[in-house]
Design a protein around this motif. Sequence first.
Motif, short mmCIF file in Angstrom:
data_model
loop_
_atom_site.label_atom_id
_atom_site.label_comp_id
_atom_site.label_asym_id
_atom_site.label_seq_id
_atom_site.Cartn_x
_atom_site.Cartn_y
_atom_site.Cartn_z
N MET A 13 0.87 -1.25 -0.09
CA MET A 13 0.13 0.12 0.11
C MET A 13 0.71 1.33 0.10
O MET A 13 0.51 2.44 -0.87
CB MET A 13 -0.98 0.02 1.12
N LYS A 14 1.89 1.22 0.76
CA LYS A 14 2.79 2.33 0.87
C LYS A 14 3.52 2.76 -0.46
O LYS A 14 3.73 3.77 -0.97
CB LYS A 14 3.91 2.24 1.85
N ILE A 15 3.65 1.59 -1.44
CA ILE A 15 4.25 1.69 -2.86
C ILE A 15 3.16 2.33 -3.85
O ILE A 15 3.41 3.16 -4.28
CB ILE A 15 4.65 0.57 -3.43
N LEU A 16 1.98 1.99 -3.33
CA LEU A 16 0.94 2.51 -4.25
C LEU A 16 0.66 3.90 -3.91
O LEU A 16 0.53 4.77 -4.87
CB LEU A 16 -0.29 1.83 -3.95
N ILE A 17 0.61 4.37 -2.89
CA ILE A 17 0.59 5.91 -2.48
C ILE A 17 1.69 6.70 -2.89
O ILE A 17 1.61 7.72 -3.45
CB ILE A 17 0.43 5.67 -0.70
N ALA A 18 2.78 6.13 -3.12
CA ALA A 18 4.02 6.84 -3.42
C ALA A 18 3.85 6.90 -4.81
O ALA A 18 4.27 8.03 -5.70
CB ALA A 18 5.36 5.96 -3.19
N VAL A 19 3.41 5.70 -5.72
CA VAL A 19 3.19 5.83 -7.10
C VAL A 19 2.08 6.87 -7.41
O VAL A 19 2.35 7.78 -8.49
CB VAL A 19 3.00 4.58 -7.79
N VAL A 20 0.97 6.87 -6.87
CA VAL A 20 0.00 7.70 -6.76
C VAL A 20 0.40 9.30 -6.78
O VAL A 20 0.20 10.05 -7.54
CB VAL A 20 -1.25 7.35 -6.03
N SER A 21 1.15 9.54 -5.68
CA SER A 21 1.51 10.60 -5.27
C SER A 21 2.38 11.33 -6.40
O SER A 21 2.17 12.37 -6.94
CB SER A 21 2.04 10.85 -4.01
N ALA A 22 3.41 10.38 -6.91
CA ALA A 22 4.12 10.89 -7.94
C ALA A 22 3.32 11.26 -9.34
O ALA A 22 3.69 12.18 -9.87
CB ALA A 22 5.30 9.90 -8.22
N ARG A 52 -7.78 -7.11 -9.15
CA ARG A 52 -7.37 -7.31 -7.92
C ARG A 52 -6.64 -6.67 -6.91
O ARG A 52 -5.36 -6.07 -7.37
CB ARG A 52 -6.66 -8.79 -7.64
N PRO A 53 -6.90 -6.09 -5.76
CA PRO A 53 -6.09 -5.20 -4.89
C PRO A 53 -4.72 -5.90 -4.50
O PRO A 53 -4.71 -7.20 -4.43
CB PRO A 53 -6.80 -5.17 -3.76
N GLY A 54 -3.87 -5.01 -4.29
CA GLY A 54 -2.36 -5.46 -3.94
C GLY A 54 -1.44 -6.15 -5.03
O GLY A 54 -0.53 -6.57 -4.85
N THR A 55 -2.02 -5.91 -6.44
CA THR A 55 -1.14 -6.60 -7.48
C THR A 55 -0.59 -5.57 -8.37
O THR A 55 -0.81 -4.45 -8.17
CB THR A 55 -2.11 -7.29 -8.32
N LYS A 56 0.31 -5.84 -8.74
CA LYS A 56 1.07 -4.78 -9.84
C LYS A 56 0.18 -4.28 -10.83
O LYS A 56 0.26 -3.11 -11.31
CB LYS A 56 2.22 -5.48 -10.67
N GLU A 57 -0.79 -5.18 -11.24
CA GLU A 57 -1.95 -4.86 -12.30
C GLU A 57 -2.69 -3.35 -11.62
O GLU A 57 -3.11 -2.63 -12.27
CB GLU A 57 -2.80 -5.73 -12.62
N MET A 58 -2.95 -3.47 -10.39
CA MET A 58 -3.70 -2.67 -9.73
C MET A 58 -2.99 -1.43 -9.71
O MET A 58 -3.46 -0.31 -9.85
CB MET A 58 -4.06 -3.03 -8.00
N GLU A 59 -1.58 -1.43 -9.38
CA GLU A 59 -0.70 -0.45 -9.17
C GLU A 59 -0.89 0.31 -10.97
O GLU A 59 -0.69 1.57 -10.78
CB GLU A 59 0.43 -0.69 -8.91
N LEU A 60 -0.59 -0.30 -11.73
CA LEU A 60 -0.67 0.07 -12.99
C LEU A 60 -2.12 0.66 -13.41
O LEU A 60 -1.97 1.92 -14.02
CB LEU A 60 -0.28 -0.81 -14.12
#
Length: 94
Positions: free
Chosen positions: A1-10, A46-54
């Motif tokens: 989740m922290k990675i996702l927040i960082a990606v989102v913020s960036a 699916r939550p928590g996956t690389k696909e969700m991040e993308l």
Amino acid sequence: MKILIAVVSAALLVSCQTKEVSEMNYSEVKKLAAQKNQECAAQGVRPGTKEMELCVTHELNREASVRKNHNARLRAAANSTTFCQPFGNTVTCF
């Protein structure tokens, strides 16, 4: 989740509905990211996956672009020198 927040913020800081994403405070950005998470989940990601991040990154970039283009059109319309004159049942613009 922290990675996702960082990606989102960036993604939001790089990019920009009416308020530019780059002008949002942290709480607003967090709310927007949560909305994009829900949109991606509704698409079956699916939550928590690389696909969700993308998916979230893509949706945030798209949102920023839509807002930026919308605001650019509003600025262009505000700077327009078009003048419209009503006359009877018609309107003439020049």
